[in-house]
Design a protein around this motif. Structure first.
Motif, PDB file in Angstrom:
ATOM      1  N   PRO A  67      -2.063   6.403  -9.431  1.00  0.00           N
ATOM      2  CA  PRO A  67      -2.969   6.030  -8.340  1.00  0.00           C
ATOM      3  C   PRO A  67      -4.269   5.365  -8.796  1.00  0.00           C
ATOM      4  CG  PRO A  67      -2.956   8.410  -8.643  1.00  0.00           C
ATOM      5  CD  PRO A  67      -1.871   7.860  -9.500  1.00  0.00           C
ATOM      6  N   ASP A  68      -4.625   5.556 -10.074  1.00  0.00           N
ATOM      7  CA  ASP A  68      -5.828   4.893 -10.594  1.00  0.00           C
ATOM      8  C   ASP A  68      -5.710   3.374 -10.464  1.00  0.00           C
ATOM      9  OD1 ASP A  68      -6.747   7.358 -11.316  1.00  0.00           O
ATOM     10  OD2 ASP A  68      -6.292   7.152 -13.446  1.00  0.00           O
ATOM     11  N   VAL A  96       2.628   4.235  -3.234  1.00  0.00           N
ATOM     12  CA  VAL A  96       2.658   5.697  -3.061  1.00  0.00           C
ATOM     13  C   VAL A  96       4.091   6.216  -3.199  1.00  0.00           C
ATOM     14  CG1 VAL A  96       2.168   7.613  -1.483  1.00  0.00           C
ATOM     15  CG2 VAL A  96       0.605   5.667  -1.592  1.00  0.00           C
ATOM     16  N   TYR A  97       5.042   5.546  -2.527  1.00  0.00           N
ATOM     17  CA  TYR A  97       6.442   5.981  -2.606  1.00  0.00           C
ATOM     18  C   TYR A  97       6.981   5.864  -4.037  1.00  0.00           C
ATOM     19  CZ  TYR A  97       6.718   6.125   2.499  1.00  0.00           C
ATOM     20  OH  TYR A  97       6.517   6.437   3.814  1.00  0.00           O
ATOM     21  N   GLN A 100       5.304   6.300  -6.594  1.00  0.00           N
ATOM     22  CA  GLN A 100       4.547   7.286  -7.370  1.00  0.00           C
ATOM     23  C   GLN A 100       3.977   6.674  -8.648  1.00  0.00           C
ATOM     24  OE1 GLN A 100       5.715  11.331  -7.249  1.00  0.00           O
ATOM     25  NE2 GLN A 100       7.273  11.028  -5.698  1.00  0.00           N
ATOM     26  N   LEU A 113       0.826  -1.211   0.000  1.00  0.00           N
ATOM     27  CA  LEU A 113       0.000   0.000   0.000  1.00  0.00           C
ATOM     28  C   LEU A 113       0.859   1.259   0.000  1.00  0.00           C
ATOM     29  CD1 LEU A 113      -2.984   0.914   0.146  1.00  0.00           C
ATOM     30  CD2 LEU A 113      -2.744   1.011   2.606  1.00  0.00           C
TER      31      LEU A 113
END
Lengths: 353, 344
Positions: A322-323, A316-317, A319, A312
């Motif tokens: 996000p979709d 994010v890290y 990048q 999770l």
């Protein structure tokens, strides 16, 4: 016609009872071993694609994300080893937080009164789940699905009844808030990085659960209750008491996490928690617990939660778009589980891993 | 000898006796609690939680309000309070129901038609799923008004008027506000993946913002997930100087994320609650975009009453905008009283 002579006169037939297994063979028959391998793969992957992932403060954030799933996964994994599931575990966390907050609000009391009231209500809910399961002889899926719906309704209904709204007022002004926040929602500096206290509670719970499973009679009862409940009952295992205890264990974990959320965010939204029960089950399954019961470990569930947390936060890290977050997450969890069970199967057959 | 069905039930109930007594005691305590009031809360505050003025007005019509809200959402609680206040004033019996699933929300509209209500107020977050049932209501001669979402779809369905905020315009307004503050790198935090309104808000920000904008998805059902995901994003990109949350509950959590990440990022949000107003007052928040949800519920309910009693329709074929209203720190003091009442 004579039988062909043996190639070695002194050779004795091999005794499969004392067959030797390689170190890796022994290692990968453990429920959590494959999960550890999967966790290492994911850790290496994100270390390569996202250098930020390995920074101390990022590790602390990832561990925090994992711990909030991991705390519940400990209780849920023991329950699954005992052959049951709890679909009300997600909303039970919210119920715990709401009980504490509403008690403090209603009685204008010291926050510790709310904490104790929440613990009593949480344990009572666990007792109720276990009692209903054993008395009705229904499957845990049905019983806890029913309590899931009931708790969802109670959370909303009682909150509106007492506050006139759907969220609790802030408990920050309450007497004793600082001391309770220190216990449930503080940070501990480790090598200059602030690590959330939930991480330490998580580790402590894993150690306690592992000790119970491997070093106590209750642990044997849990494995027996999940693996072969009728046979266990026949040899005197208190299956009913064990299962009620396991549900109360899940409730205790829900109380602990509920208190963290309450004191970290000072307020509780009554609609929270729905769907989180699946994260706890996923963590346990990724960690090697069988849905059918009788096999698994608390360490495995902890690794499962860590895999979830790494996936999770790693997305994010890194990048990544996000979709596709949920897709990446699902793919990694599936991959981790498949790898775990594949390694276990090979080790079980005695293949080279 | 086998038990008869009745004997079996009686036997089962005996086993439940002790548990039943406890349940009765708990229920009694709950009822007493409902009749009383929390320590330190005055009767005046409790009054605002009910339907308030006009509660004794004779009910002359029934209106169904069907939204896509999830249970326990503070935003929708304010919409509902607005509708309840107008319903009490106008002598309307309000039937409130909600479901975030488009197909199930559509079924709720069908049920309202079956009940023969005098008006329907509906949200159109999933317009494709809602079209058939809304058109059926219109064909049945029931006046339908939409609120909050569905600005692109309401007219084609035969809905009489739409009350809400143009999400794209509200996002653009937020983008303009960020430009005034000199924002260079903004993250837009979506807490309900797939919500077209949320996507439009972020798109609006992107259109007017001079700097860079990026979307981050979080799970609103899990506050710890919201906190750690925003913190992770701030750690991953130190150049982020502003965070925009799309709901008031997420704003309070984002503050802890900023602290956890040791970031210098500043915060703005959509919607208001007590925490947001407090944040505006103490400088934790830079601004809030308010779409005045109370007004959406209130005006839509009034619109049904006006249509049924006088044939009036508001808007002249255009949506009636309730926002965006940009709330800055200097306006926060004025609003705090209404926020405490749960109406802003």
């Amino acid at each position: 016609m004579t039988a062909p002579a043996s190639t070695s006169q002194n050779a004795k037939p091999a005794d499969e009872r004392i067959a030797t297994t390689s170190f890796f063979g022994r290692l990968f028959t453990k429920p959590e071993a494959g999960a550890i391998a999967a966790a290492l793969v994911i850790a290496v992957l994100f270390s390569i694609v996202a250098p930020q992932f390995t920074q101390p403060e990022s590790i602390a954030t990832t561990l925090y994300g994992a711990s909030t799933v991991g705390i519940m996964a400990v209780g849920v994994s023991l329950l699954m080893i005992g052959g049951e599931v709890d679909l009300s575990a997600g909303v039970a966390v919210t119920t715990a937080g709401l009980t504490g907050a509403l008690t403090i609000y209603w009685f204008g009391s010291n926050v510790w009164v709310g904490v104790i009231a929440s613990l009593i209500v949480s344990l009572a809910l666990g007792l109720l789940n276990g009692w209903l399961l054993t008395k009705t002889k229904l499957t845990s899926f049905i019983v806890t699905l029913a309590t899931f719906f009931m708790l969802t309704g109670i959370n909303l209904g009682v909150t509106r009844l007492i506050t006139g709204g759907v969220a609790t007022p802030s408990i920050a002004p309450g007497t004793g808030f600082a001391s309770a926040a220190a216990v449930f929602a503080s940070e501990i500096p480790i090598f200059g990085v602030n690590v959330k206290i939930t991480v330490f509670y998580w580790i402590l719970l894993v150690l306690i659960a592992t000790w119970i499973l491997n070093r106590t009679r209750a642990g044997n009862w849990i494995f027996a209750s999940g693996g072969a409940p009728d046979a266990a009952r026949a040899v005197g295992v208190p299956v009913v008491r064990t299962k009620i205890g396991l549900y109360m264990g899940v409730s205790f974990c829900a109380w602990l996490l509920g208190m963290h959320q309450l004191f970290a965010f000072r307020t509780v939204q009554s609609g929270e928690g729905v769907g989180n029960e699946f994260l706890y089950i996923i963590a346990a399954v990724v960690g090697g617990c069988l849905m059918s019961g009788g096999r698994g470990s608390a360490i495995g569930a902890a690794i499962g939660a860590l895999i979830y947390g790494m996936a999770l936060k790693g997305v994010v890290y890194a990048q990544w778009n996000p979709d596709w977050l949920k897709f990446f997450l699902g793919a990694m969890l599936l991959g981790a589980t498949v790898l775990n069970f594949w390694l276990q199967r090979r080790a079980g057959r005695g293949d080279k891993v | 000898m086998k038990h008869s069905g009745v004997e079996y039930i009686v036997k089962s109930l005996r086993g439940l006796k002790r548990f039943g007594l406890a349940a009765i005691a708990a229920s009694a305590a709950l009822l007493l609690a409902a009749c009383g009031g929390p320590a330190g809360v005055t009767g005046e505050n409790r009054e605002t939680a009910g339907s308030g003025a006009g509660a004794n007005v004779e009910k002359t019509m029934t209106v169904a309000m069907i939204t896509h809200s999830t249970p326990g959402d503070t935003f929708w609680d304010i919409v509902r309070k607005g509708a309840e206040a107008a319903a009490a004033k106008d002598g309307i019996e309000l039937l409130y129901s909600s479901d975030p699933d488009g197909a199930k929300q559509s079924q709720l509209v069908e049920q309202a038609i079956d009940q023969g209500v005098d008006g329907i107020i509906v949200t159109l977050a999933k317009p494709e799923a809602m079209t058939a049932s809304v058109e059926k209501a219109v064909a049945a001669g029931i006046p339908v008004f939409s609120i909050n979402s569905g600005q692109e779809a309401w007219e084609a369905m035969g809905v009489l008027a739409h009350f809400g905020q143009d999400e794209l315009v509200s996002g653009q307004a937020a983008g303009d506000q960020f430009n005034e503050l000199g924002a260079q790198n903004v993250i837009c935090v979506i807490h309900e993946q797939g919500n077209v309104g949320h996507e439009s808000r972020c798109q609006g920000v992107d259109e007017t913002l001079d700097g860079k904008m990026e979307i981050v998805y979080v799970n609103a059902a899990d506050p710890t997930n919201v906190q750690s995901t925003i913190a992770a994003k701030l750690q991953a990109d130190a150049s982020i100087d502003y965070i925009l949350t799309l709901g008031a509950p997420q704003a309070a959590i984002a503050l802890t994320s900023i602290e956890e990440a040791g970031s210098g990022a500043k915060l703005a949000t959509f919607d208001l609650n007590a925490d947001v107003v407090a944040g505006l007052q103490n400088g934790d928040l830079q601004f809030a975009v308010d779409q005045q949800p109370y007004l959406q519920g209130y005006e839509a309910m009034d619109a049904v009453w006006l249509y049924q009693t006088n044939g009036n329709v508001l808007g002249g074929g255009l949506p009636v905008l309730t926002g965006p209203s940009i709330v800055t720190p200097d306006q926060a003091d004025t609003l705090s009283e209404y926020v405490d009442n749960g109406t802003r």
